[in-house]
Design a protein around this motif. Structure first.
Motif, PDB file in Angstrom:
ATOM      1  N   ARG A  47     -23.914  58.892  21.074  1.00 40.20           N
ATOM      2  CA  ARG A  47     -22.760  58.714  21.959  1.00 40.20           C
ATOM      3  C   ARG A  47     -22.026  57.412  21.655  1.00 40.20           C
ATOM      4  O   ARG A  47     -20.791  57.372  21.615  1.00 40.20           O
ATOM      5  CB  ARG A  47     -23.216  58.703  23.430  1.00 40.20           C
ATOM      6  CG  ARG A  47     -23.640  60.051  23.976  1.00 40.20           C
ATOM      7  CD  ARG A  47     -23.869  59.973  25.483  1.00 40.20           C
ATOM      8  NE  ARG A  47     -24.623  61.117  25.955  1.00 40.20           N
ATOM      9  CZ  ARG A  47     -25.919  61.123  26.244  1.00 40.20           C
ATOM     10  NH1 ARG A  47     -26.625  60.005  26.124  1.00 40.20           N
ATOM     11  NH2 ARG A  47     -26.519  62.204  26.658  1.00 40.20           N
ATOM     12  N   PHE A  48     -22.797  56.352  21.464  1.00 41.47           N
ATOM     13  CA  PHE A  48     -22.158  55.064  21.204  1.00 41.47           C
ATOM     14  C   PHE A  48     -21.475  55.070  19.840  1.00 41.47           C
ATOM     15  O   PHE A  48     -20.354  54.564  19.687  1.00 41.47           O
ATOM     16  CB  PHE A  48     -23.181  53.932  21.294  1.00 41.47           C
ATOM     17  CG  PHE A  48     -22.563  52.561  21.242  1.00 41.47           C
ATOM     18  CD1 PHE A  48     -21.617  52.176  22.176  1.00 41.47           C
ATOM     19  CD2 PHE A  48     -22.918  51.651  20.259  1.00 41.47           C
ATOM     20  CE1 PHE A  48     -21.032  50.910  22.136  1.00 41.47           C
ATOM     21  CE2 PHE A  48     -22.352  50.389  20.217  1.00 41.47           C
ATOM     22  CZ  PHE A  48     -21.406  50.019  21.155  1.00 41.47           C
ATOM     23  N   CYS A  99     -33.777  52.615  22.766  1.00 39.99           N
ATOM     24  CA  CYS A  99     -33.104  53.837  23.202  1.00 39.99           C
ATOM     25  C   CYS A  99     -31.780  53.694  23.935  1.00 39.99           C
ATOM     26  O   CYS A  99     -31.174  54.705  24.283  1.00 39.99           O
ATOM     27  CB  CYS A  99     -34.052  54.645  24.084  1.00 39.99           C
ATOM     28  SG  CYS A  99     -34.551  53.798  25.610  1.00 39.99           S
ATOM     29  N   SER A 100     -31.282  52.482  24.213  1.00 41.67           N
ATOM     30  CA  SER A 100     -30.092  52.402  25.062  1.00 41.67           C
ATOM     31  C   SER A 100     -28.819  52.814  24.336  1.00 41.67           C
ATOM     32  O   SER A 100     -27.875  53.289  24.967  1.00 41.67           O
ATOM     33  CB  SER A 100     -29.942  50.990  25.638  1.00 41.67           C
ATOM     34  OG  SER A 100     -29.760  50.041  24.615  1.00 41.67           O
ATOM     35  N   GLY A 101     -28.773  52.617  22.998  1.00 43.93           N
ATOM     36  CA  GLY A 101     -27.626  53.114  22.253  1.00 43.93           C
ATOM     37  C   GLY A 101     -27.007  52.166  21.259  1.00 43.93           C
ATOM     38  O   GLY A 101     -26.439  52.600  20.260  1.00 43.93           O
ATOM     39  N   ASN A 105     -28.249  58.778  22.929  1.00 45.76           N
ATOM     40  CA  ASN A 105     -27.542  57.554  23.302  1.00 45.76           C
ATOM     41  C   ASN A 105     -26.930  56.863  22.096  1.00 45.76           C
ATOM     42  O   ASN A 105     -25.787  56.386  22.151  1.00 45.76           O
ATOM     43  CB  ASN A 105     -28.486  56.601  24.031  1.00 45.76           C
ATOM     44  CG  ASN A 105     -28.801  57.062  25.439  1.00 45.76           C
ATOM     45  OD1 ASN A 105     -28.043  57.823  26.035  1.00 45.76           O
ATOM     46  ND2 ASN A 105     -29.923  56.617  25.968  1.00 45.76           N
ATOM     47  N   TYR A 137     -34.641  47.430  25.297  1.00 49.34           N
ATOM     48  CA  TYR A 137     -33.853  48.639  25.547  1.00 49.34           C
ATOM     49  C   TYR A 137     -33.021  49.016  24.321  1.00 49.34           C
ATOM     50  O   TYR A 137     -32.912  50.180  23.957  1.00 49.34           O
ATOM     51  CB  TYR A 137     -32.949  48.447  26.766  1.00 49.34           C
ATOM     52  CG  TYR A 137     -33.705  48.169  28.052  1.00 49.34           C
ATOM     53  CD1 TYR A 137     -34.933  48.786  28.313  1.00 49.34           C
ATOM     54  CD2 TYR A 137     -33.195  47.288  28.994  1.00 49.34           C
ATOM     55  CE1 TYR A 137     -35.626  48.524  29.483  1.00 49.34           C
ATOM     56  CE2 TYR A 137     -33.881  47.019  30.172  1.00 49.34           C
ATOM     57  CZ  TYR A 137     -35.100  47.641  30.404  1.00 49.34           C
ATOM     58  OH  TYR A 137     -35.788  47.383  31.564  1.00 49.34           O
ATOM     59  N   SER A 138     -32.422  48.001  23.701  1.00 52.72           N
ATOM     60  CA  SER A 138     -31.657  48.258  22.483  1.00 52.72           C
ATOM     61  C   SER A 138     -32.574  48.609  21.321  1.00 52.72           C
ATOM     62  O   SER A 138     -32.252  49.465  20.502  1.00 52.72           O
ATOM     63  CB  SER A 138     -30.828  47.023  22.123  1.00 52.72           C
ATOM     64  OG  SER A 138     -30.189  47.181  20.873  1.00 52.72           O
TER      65      SER A 138
END
Length: 429
Positions: free
Chosen positions: A94-95, A359-361, A91, A355-356
């Motif tokens: 990707r970001f 693992c969210s990205g 993630n 989340y940040s």
């Protein structure tokens, strides 16, 4: 930078005031760090080894983690932990790739024959400091190493304390570190900034750490770049009458368990919510396993501020410029567009900082202590240097040489005037 105060901003009322200011005297820290840097500059690995024994109680045969040791750390990693780590890496990658794709190189002709442009060039070598902390923070190496690899950095060096959990070595490996060293604290920053017999000198140092790491980054800055000077972690939540007290209290305490100096706060327009959150925090501390840390942070640096309206909430938030800013209002997307100063924004109650963090990205290495008023957090662009260039045709020289020569003459810089005029004279001769 703004100092935390026990007085509320104008027009606001504290239902829970911070117990003390986040500011502290760090003169002794600065002196000790200066000593460490001076010795590493003069003695190299010998000084690093001495400080590792002194501060970390670690006397290693070799600082660098070998390929075999990397594989052993990877093999020892719980399969689910590895899968979750790889999920986070994917993630963040990707970001970072999307961010990199948004950066363009340009070349424009601003006048006939005057061509200007810029390129985005990756740094050659970056040092990523990976903190040990109270717990194995598996997301830490991901946030510093992955964007560096996406940016195209030639070599990524990771340093982590000798006593860091083996899972952290595995995390550095999975994230893509080219070399990993078991060196912590100010001596790690000094080694990466100056270079030693075994640690190569880097061009930029990134990553959070304790007060000694932070001070070392401050002192080496100049010949080597740094990402930022990180203070204790922060979270503020903006909420109106639609806020959920349990959710807000949970998110405040989730951040508070990072460190006893974490700054956590709620700014709300709704007194019943403020009172409910105050009670809910105390209730949750009763059975939180990390209450010793989170409770101390809440007691000393937690705050709940009641303000009159949305405009006052935004104004106070922009003064604080919190590292993490959550928006729990009736229309959080509309509110988000009105906010200007923060490290990272979490829009709506479903968007938790955790989340940040994991693992969210988006990157969790963010500005603190009101630095969000002038900078953002770590991102793929932190590993690039945007450098300009120009090239001129005879037509371009004819356009810019006369005003350049006249300006140089006005400034009485004769060498400049001659350099400006020479090419024009040769073209006309």
């Amino acid at each position: 930078m703004t100092a935390q105060s026990n007085q509320p901003p104008a027009g606001a009322e504290y239902l829970k005031a911070p117990g003390r200011s986040i500011a502290e005297d760090d003169s002794r820290t600065a002196e000790l760090v200066a000593e460490v840097i001076a010795r590493v500059r003069a003695e190299g690995d010998a000084a690093v080894r001495d400080y590792s024994i002194r501060f970390d109680k670690a006397d290693l045969d070799s600082f660098e983690v070998t390929a075999a040791q990397r594989e052993a750390a990877l093999d020892a990693l719980d399969p689910q932990t590895r899968a979750d780590t790889e999920f986070a890496i994917a993630n963040v990658r990707r970001f970072a790739e999307a961010q990199l794709g948004s950066l363009t190189e340009i070349e424009v002709e601003v006048l006939p024959g005057v061509h200007l442009g810029h390129r985005n060039i990756p740094l050659e070598r970056v040092g990523c400091y990976v903190p040990g902390g109270r717990y194995p923070l598996l997301s830490a190496p991901i946030m510093t190493i992955v964007p560096a690899k996406v940016a195209g950095v030639g070599e990524v060096i990771a340093c982590l304390p000798p006593n860091a959990h083996e899972a952290m070595v595995a995390g550095c490996h999975l994230a893509g570190a080219d070399r990993i060293f078991r060196i912590g604290g100010a001596q790690a920053i000094a080694a990466m900034a100056l270079g030693t017999e075994t640690v190569p000198r880097v061009d930029k140092i990134v990553g959070p750490g304790n007060a000694f790491v932070n001070e070392a980054k401050r002192q080496v800055f100049g010949p080597v770049g740094i990402d930022q000077l990180a203070g204790p972690s922060e979270i503020f939540i903006l909420a109106d009458e639609t806020g959920d007290a349990e959710m807000i209290a949970t998110d405040l305490l989730a951040q508070a368990e990072h460190d006893v100096r974490t700054r956590v706060g709620l700014i709300t327009t709704h007194r019943p919510l403020a009172e409910a959150v105050l009670a809910e925090v105390e209730r949750q501390l009763g059975d939180l396993s990390t209450a010793e840390t989170a409770g101390a942070a809440w007691r000393d640096f937690g705050e709940i501020a009641l303000v009159s309206d949305e405009a006052a909430m935004i104004a106070y938030s922009d003064i604080i410029a919190a590292e993490h800013l959550q928006v729990h209002t009736l229309d959080p997307k509309a509110m988000a567009k009105k906010l200007s100063h923060y490290g990272s924004l979490f829009i709506g109650e479903l968007s938790s900082v955790v989340y940040s963090d994991k693992c969210s990205g988006t990157n969790h290495t963010l500005p603190t202590m009101a630095a969000g008023r002038y900078t953002g957090g770590l991102w793929v662009g932190s590993y690039l240097k945007t450098v300009t260039h120009q090239w001129l045709t005879p037509e371009g020289v004819a356009a810019v040489a006369p005003p350049a020569a006249r300006q140089a003459a006005t400034e009485r810089l004769e060498g400049h005037r001659r350099a400006a005029q020479l090419r024009l004279d040769r073209m006309q001769g």
